[in-house]
Design a protein around this motif. Structure first.
Motif, PDB file in Angstrom:
ATOM      1  N   LEU A  26       6.609   6.570   0.022  1.00  0.00           N
ATOM      2  CA  LEU A  26       5.436   7.304  -0.456  1.00  0.00           C
ATOM      3  C   LEU A  26       5.924   8.600  -1.090  1.00  0.00           C
ATOM      4  O   LEU A  26       6.700   9.338  -0.470  1.00  0.00           O
ATOM      5  N   ARG A  57      -2.894  12.286   4.893  1.00  0.00           N
ATOM      6  CA  ARG A  57      -3.599  13.537   5.146  1.00  0.00           C
ATOM      7  C   ARG A  57      -4.209  13.564   6.544  1.00  0.00           C
ATOM      8  O   ARG A  57      -4.660  14.592   7.010  1.00  0.00           O
ATOM      9  N   GLY A  58      -4.256  12.412   7.193  1.00  0.00           N
ATOM     10  CA  GLY A  58      -4.765  12.364   8.560  1.00  0.00           C
ATOM     11  C   GLY A  58      -3.907  11.438   9.390  1.00  0.00           C
ATOM     12  O   GLY A  58      -3.179  10.599   8.851  1.00  0.00           O
ATOM     13  N   ASP A  68      -4.168   7.539   8.912  1.00  0.00           N
ATOM     14  CA  ASP A  68      -3.424   6.959   7.790  1.00  0.00           C
ATOM     15  C   ASP A  68      -1.936   6.846   8.140  1.00  0.00           C
ATOM     16  O   ASP A  68      -1.278   5.840   7.832  1.00  0.00           O
ATOM     17  N   THR A 112       0.114   3.312   8.266  1.00  0.00           N
ATOM     18  CA  THR A 112       1.261   3.074   7.393  1.00  0.00           C
ATOM     19  C   THR A 112       2.517   2.759   8.204  1.00  0.00           C
ATOM     20  O   THR A 112       3.260   1.832   7.878  1.00  0.00           O
ATOM     21  N   GLN A 158      -6.357  15.311  -3.756  1.00  0.00           N
ATOM     22  CA  GLN A 158      -7.396  14.942  -2.772  1.00  0.00           C
ATOM     23  C   GLN A 158      -7.340  13.470  -2.400  1.00  0.00           C
ATOM     24  O   GLN A 158      -7.869  13.076  -1.370  1.00  0.00           O
ATOM     25  N   ASN A 159      -6.763  12.659  -3.257  1.00  0.00           N
ATOM     26  CA  ASN A 159      -6.653  11.240  -2.943  1.00  0.00           C
ATOM     27  C   ASN A 159      -5.295  10.924  -2.326  1.00  0.00           C
ATOM     28  O   ASN A 159      -4.934   9.769  -2.155  1.00  0.00           O
ATOM     29  N   ARG A 202      -1.946  10.634   0.149  1.00  0.00           N
ATOM     30  CA  ARG A 202      -1.773   9.878   1.378  1.00  0.00           C
ATOM     31  C   ARG A 202      -1.340  10.770   2.528  1.00  0.00           C
ATOM     32  O   ARG A 202      -0.934  11.913   2.329  1.00  0.00           O
ATOM     33  N   GLY A 224       0.801  -1.217   0.000  1.00  0.00           N
ATOM     34  CA  GLY A 224       0.000   0.000   0.000  1.00  0.00           C
ATOM     35  C   GLY A 224       0.836   1.269   0.000  1.00  0.00           C
ATOM     36  O   GLY A 224       0.452   2.292   0.535  1.00  0.00           O
ATOM     37  N   VAL A 225       2.033   1.194  -0.598  1.00  0.00           N
ATOM     38  CA  VAL A 225       2.844   2.401  -0.777  1.00  0.00           C
ATOM     39  C   VAL A 225       3.220   2.508  -2.254  1.00  0.00           C
ATOM     40  O   VAL A 225       2.907   1.611  -3.051  1.00  0.00           O
ATOM     41  N   ASP A 226       3.881   3.601  -2.619  1.00  0.00           N
ATOM     42  CA  ASP A 226       4.193   3.780  -4.030  1.00  0.00           C
ATOM     43  C   ASP A 226       5.337   2.874  -4.483  1.00  0.00           C
ATOM     44  O   ASP A 226       5.259   2.246  -5.527  1.00  0.00           O
TER      45      ASP A 226
END
Lengths: 243, 243
Positions: A162, A176-177, A180, A184, A171-172, A174, A142-144
């Motif tokens: 990431l 941002r809160g 998350d 991660t 807006q999508n 990673r 779930g990372v780049d």
């Protein structure tokens, strides 16, 4: 966190065979053989002979793709990998459906249309590759990307990467809160990787052409868990006192 | 995924002692003792005697807080826990700094000001609690809550819960991109939990007062990894054929 080598002798093997040299060999081979790749939506397909397959494998670009044609072998390159070979190393040409060679500007526009964050993810990819890290897809974590010190046969990946854009208007995007971030960091810990955030600042360039890339700046941050129990007193000081 | 009971006899113990009964006992005790909690920013502090401490522990509300006062014991309730006791179970009164009892509307407004997504997270919390799940903070897994079938001493948590609002206008909201979904599903798998998304639709209510909550609707989704190898043929059919 130290690199986790796979078995005895792996570290020595890696030291004796620097990645920069392997990539240089690949680059020379591709230039001399005038290799052409075929553009296929989000990736590039390259027909390879045994020597090129070996070089791509050793330098960790692309993956072999099995086809019905027994006597032909193909490699599939991700868009970042292909663009790195085309634009950064200038050793690959990519041909479109019409049989014409695509310019770097055309490839850039094409991949930007497929993946909005391509300029940022490519900047992060090339930034790490330039430093001789091996960079592979981080999809399963779930990372780049994940980054390896040397070939994945010799060492486990050390960083989960990431790529985020400064200001992070996506807006999508990673992280941002906090939830998350926690998720991660916890996952990275459980797979023994360090979370590396590559922050790309486009410095108000509008990403029309790949020439913008040279104005992009990159900042690296690692995020690790802080354990207050462990950090309260320096272990070495305590040990020295005990002597 | 089956519930993971902690040791032999735990399942029988849980069956013999339903959570709904324990919560009812707590509720009756709080009403009869006219217990007051003290509002403290994002949480509520409750002074407890041995009996109330036992009930709170068994029903899994709040956590004991150690203070300098040796003869007094305190419990700290999270905002969702406190509001569930005040508003849903109507068994706790909360007093502000001024010594006056806060109305449900005042508490609602206060916690909304501390946590924008409070209406959504509370709806998710109360939805699961009403179904007799034990709901605890999911902070260490980077989710909103974890849900237990019975007391954490008897069973591991089965669900990692994310509360999201339908439409998800919250810019810091979770699961807005695939990379976050992958990361979360992978983490849940590694800690043997199922990812439960509680989707709260406010049906255009503007959350001015807690009375909006009855118009909110809730949808549940679980997200699990699909393994094509395992799913290709039904295992039972294969086994029957082999007979």
């Amino acid at each position: 966190m130290k690199p986790r080598w796979k078995g005895k002798g792996s570290e020595a093997k890696a030291m004796a065979d620097p990645m920069s040299m392997i990539v240089s060999q690949l680059q020379s081979f591709l230039i001399q053989s005038e290799t052409r790749g075929l553009l296929s939506s989000c990736s590039v397909l390259v027909e390879v002979d045994a020597e090129l397959a070996d070089l791509l494998n050793r330098a960790c670009f692309g993956r072999p793709r099995i086809t019905a044609e027994k006597d032909k072998q193909w490699f599939q390159l991700d868009m970042e990998e292909a663009f790195y070979l085309c634009f950064s190393l200038k050793c690959l040409k990519v041909v479109g459906e019409d049989g014409c060679i695509k310019s770097n500007e055309e490839l850039w526009g094409h991949w930007k249309s497929k993946k909005v964050v391509f300029p940022v993810s490519f900047k992060a990819y090339s930034h790490l590759r330039h430093k001789n890290w091996i960079v592979r897809s981080g999809l399963q974590y779930g990372v780049d990307f994940v980054a390896y010190r040397h070939h994945p046969a010799l060492v486990h990946s050390e960083y989960a990467v990431l790529a985020v854009s400064e200001g992070n208007n996506d807006q999508n995007g990673r992280l941002r809160g906090w939830s998350d971030v926690h998720c991660t960091v916890r996952l990275c810990g459980s797979v023994a990787k360090t979370l590396l955030i590559v922050i790309v600042n486009n410095n108000s360039q509008c990403a029309i052409s790949p020439s913008c890339l040279e104005h992009y700046t990159v900042e690296e941050r690692t995020i690790t868990r802080w354990n207050p129990e462990q950090s309260r007193e320096d272990q070495e000081i305590l040990e020295n006192r005990a002597k």
